[in-house]
Structure formats: C-alpha cells, structure tokens
Motif scaffolding. Structure first.
Motif, PDB file in Angstrom:
ATOM      1  N   LEU A 200       0.827  -1.200   0.000  1.00  0.00           N
ATOM      2  CA  LEU A 200       0.000   0.000   0.000  1.00  0.00           C
ATOM      3  C   LEU A 200       0.869   1.261   0.000  1.00  0.00           C
ATOM      4  O   LEU A 200       0.627   2.198  -0.763  1.00  0.00           O
ATOM      5  N   ILE A 201       1.897   1.266   0.835  1.00  0.00           N
ATOM      6  CA  ILE A 201       2.790   2.425   0.902  1.00  0.00           C
ATOM      7  C   ILE A 201       3.515   2.635  -0.420  1.00  0.00           C
ATOM      8  O   ILE A 201       3.604   3.761  -0.923  1.00  0.00           O
ATOM      9  N   VAL A 202       4.006   1.548  -1.021  1.00  0.00           N
ATOM     10  CA  VAL A 202       4.693   1.663  -2.316  1.00  0.00           C
ATOM     11  C   VAL A 202       3.742   2.201  -3.378  1.00  0.00           C
ATOM     12  O   VAL A 202       4.110   3.064  -4.175  1.00  0.00           O
ATOM     13  N   SER A 203       2.507   1.703  -3.393  1.00  0.00           N
ATOM     14  CA  SER A 203       1.556   2.180  -4.407  1.00  0.00           C
ATOM     15  C   SER A 203       1.228   3.657  -4.205  1.00  0.00           C
ATOM     16  O   SER A 203       1.135   4.409  -5.173  1.00  0.00           O
ATOM     17  N   VAL A 204       1.071   4.081  -2.966  1.00  0.00           N
ATOM     18  CA  VAL A 204       0.789   5.497  -2.699  1.00  0.00           C
ATOM     19  C   VAL A 204       1.990   6.366  -3.084  1.00  0.00           C
ATOM     20  O   VAL A 204       1.828   7.441  -3.669  1.00  0.00           O
TER      21      VAL A 204
ATOM     22  N   ARG B 261       4.035  10.485  -9.269  1.00  0.00           N
ATOM     23  CA  ARG B 261       3.585  10.580 -10.661  1.00  0.00           C
ATOM     24  C   ARG B 261       2.219  11.242 -10.752  1.00  0.00           C
ATOM     25  O   ARG B 261       1.352  10.804 -11.503  1.00  0.00           O
ATOM     26  N   MET B 262       2.041  12.306  -9.991  1.00  0.00           N
ATOM     27  CA  MET B 262       0.748  12.995  -9.968  1.00  0.00           C
ATOM     28  C   MET B 262       0.341  13.507 -11.342  1.00  0.00           C
ATOM     29  O   MET B 262      -0.844  13.540 -11.660  1.00  0.00           O
TER      30      MET B 262
ATOM     31  N   ASP C 194      -9.367   3.576 -11.684  1.00  0.00           N
ATOM     32  CA  ASP C 194      -8.055   3.269 -12.247  1.00  0.00           C
ATOM     33  C   ASP C 194      -6.972   3.324 -11.170  1.00  0.00           C
ATOM     34  O   ASP C 194      -6.074   2.484 -11.134  1.00  0.00           O
ATOM     35  N   ILE C 195      -7.074   4.293 -10.302  1.00  0.00           N
ATOM     36  CA  ILE C 195      -6.105   4.413  -9.201  1.00  0.00           C
ATOM     37  C   ILE C 195      -6.275   3.250  -8.226  1.00  0.00           C
ATOM     38  O   ILE C 195      -5.297   2.675  -7.747  1.00  0.00           O
ATOM     39  N   PHE C 196      -7.501   2.855  -7.972  1.00  0.00           N
ATOM     40  CA  PHE C 196      -7.775   1.704  -7.109  1.00  0.00           C
ATOM     41  C   PHE C 196      -7.169   0.431  -7.712  1.00  0.00           C
ATOM     42  O   PHE C 196      -6.550  -0.365  -7.002  1.00  0.00           O
ATOM     43  N   ILE C 197      -7.339   0.253  -9.016  1.00  0.00           N
ATOM     44  CA  ILE C 197      -6.758  -0.915  -9.694  1.00  0.00           C
ATOM     45  C   ILE C 197      -5.236  -0.885  -9.576  1.00  0.00           C
ATOM     46  O   ILE C 197      -4.605  -1.914  -9.330  1.00  0.00           O
ATOM     47  N   TRP C 198      -4.628   0.287  -9.732  1.00  0.00           N
ATOM     48  CA  TRP C 198      -3.179   0.428  -9.584  1.00  0.00           C
ATOM     49  C   TRP C 198      -2.734  -0.031  -8.188  1.00  0.00           C
ATOM     50  O   TRP C 198      -1.773  -0.791  -8.041  1.00  0.00           O
ATOM     51  N   ILE C 199      -3.460   0.425  -7.166  1.00  0.00           N
ATOM     52  CA  ILE C 199      -3.113   0.063  -5.791  1.00  0.00           C
ATOM     53  C   ILE C 199      -3.226  -1.449  -5.589  1.00  0.00           C
ATOM     54  O   ILE C 199      -2.335  -2.082  -5.015  1.00  0.00           O
ATOM     55  N   VAL C 200      -4.301  -2.038  -6.091  1.00  0.00           N
ATOM     56  CA  VAL C 200      -4.499  -3.485  -5.955  1.00  0.00           C
ATOM     57  C   VAL C 200      -3.395  -4.253  -6.696  1.00  0.00           C
ATOM     58  O   VAL C 200      -2.883  -5.261  -6.192  1.00  0.00           O
TER      59      VAL C 200
END
Length: 136
Positions: A82-86, A92-93, A103-109
């Motif tokens: 989770l920390i790495v994904s955040v 990369r804002m 899309d951001i949720f999928i990236w985190i998962v």
C-alpha cells in the motif's frame, strides 16, 4: 538462535530479494532498460533496507513459532504494498491526475497483490532457511 546464523539468514534474504526483484523488473523492461529503471533499483534497495530491519524482529518470532505470525507477516506486506503504491501515485501525480478513481484503485491493488505473494514466499523461504541452519 545463534547470532552468526541469524546474520547469515538475513544476508541470504537481502541478496535473494534484491536480485530476484531486479531480474523480474528487467524481464519486463525495454531492452536495454531506460535510465528510469534506476528508480526501480533504488526502490528495491529501499525495500531491502526495510526488510533488513523487519527480519531482525521476524526471525526470532518465526523460530519460536509465534501464534498468528503468518497473518501478521501478510499484514506487514499488505501495508508495504500500500505504501509503495501510494508513493508511486504521489511521485507521478501528472500521470495519475488524469485517471479516474477506479483506475487508481486498480493500480493500488496491482501493487498490493505481488506484495502479498512476496510475503507468502518470504515466510516459506525463511522457514526453509531456519530448518536448514537449525543444526549448524
């Protein structure tokens, strides 16, 4: 556990983690890898340092067969993912700002799932190492 054996197991973990993840990332990178690949190497190195400190607490608990350690380990790897994904989102804002929330949720998962798989292998790998070096 003997301090010498503990240090050996930690070094095996760190070397294995560093090289295996870099090989996985190299397999998916362009050939030759772009200069930005160095950021992934740095990320793996930072995660390796975090793993070093985690192993110092984890190994004695694994040797004692602490109750619930497998799930605690998975929890640590979940939060690590989770920390790495955040961090990747925040760095990369400019790219992420144009994406929808799903899309951001999928990236985190997609970052957390390999982290959890890594946590399972980490646990099993250390059980094997402890058994191997138990009688040394």
């Amino acid at each position: 556990m003997d301090d010498k054996i503990s240090k050996k197991i930690i070094m095996i973990n760190l070397a294995t983690f560093f090289f295996v993840w870099n090989i996985i990332f190299l397999a998916g990178a362009d050939k030759p890898p772009p200069i930005g690949f160095l950021w992934l190497v740095c990320l793996v190195l930072l995660l390796d340092i975090a793993q070093f400190f985690y192993l110092k607490r984890f190994l004695p608990r694994l040797q004692k067969k602490s109750k619930g350690l497998f799930f605690i380990n998975l929890l640590y790897f979940f939060f690590g993912g989770l920390i790495v994904s955040v961090i990747t989102i925040l760095t990369r804002m400019n790219i992420m700002s144009g994406l929808q929330l799903i899309d951001i949720f999928i990236w985190i998962v997609l970052i957390i799932i390999p982290s959890l798989i890594n946590g399972i292998f980490f646990y099993a790998f250390n059980i094997i190492l402890l058994k191997k070096y138990k009688n040394s």
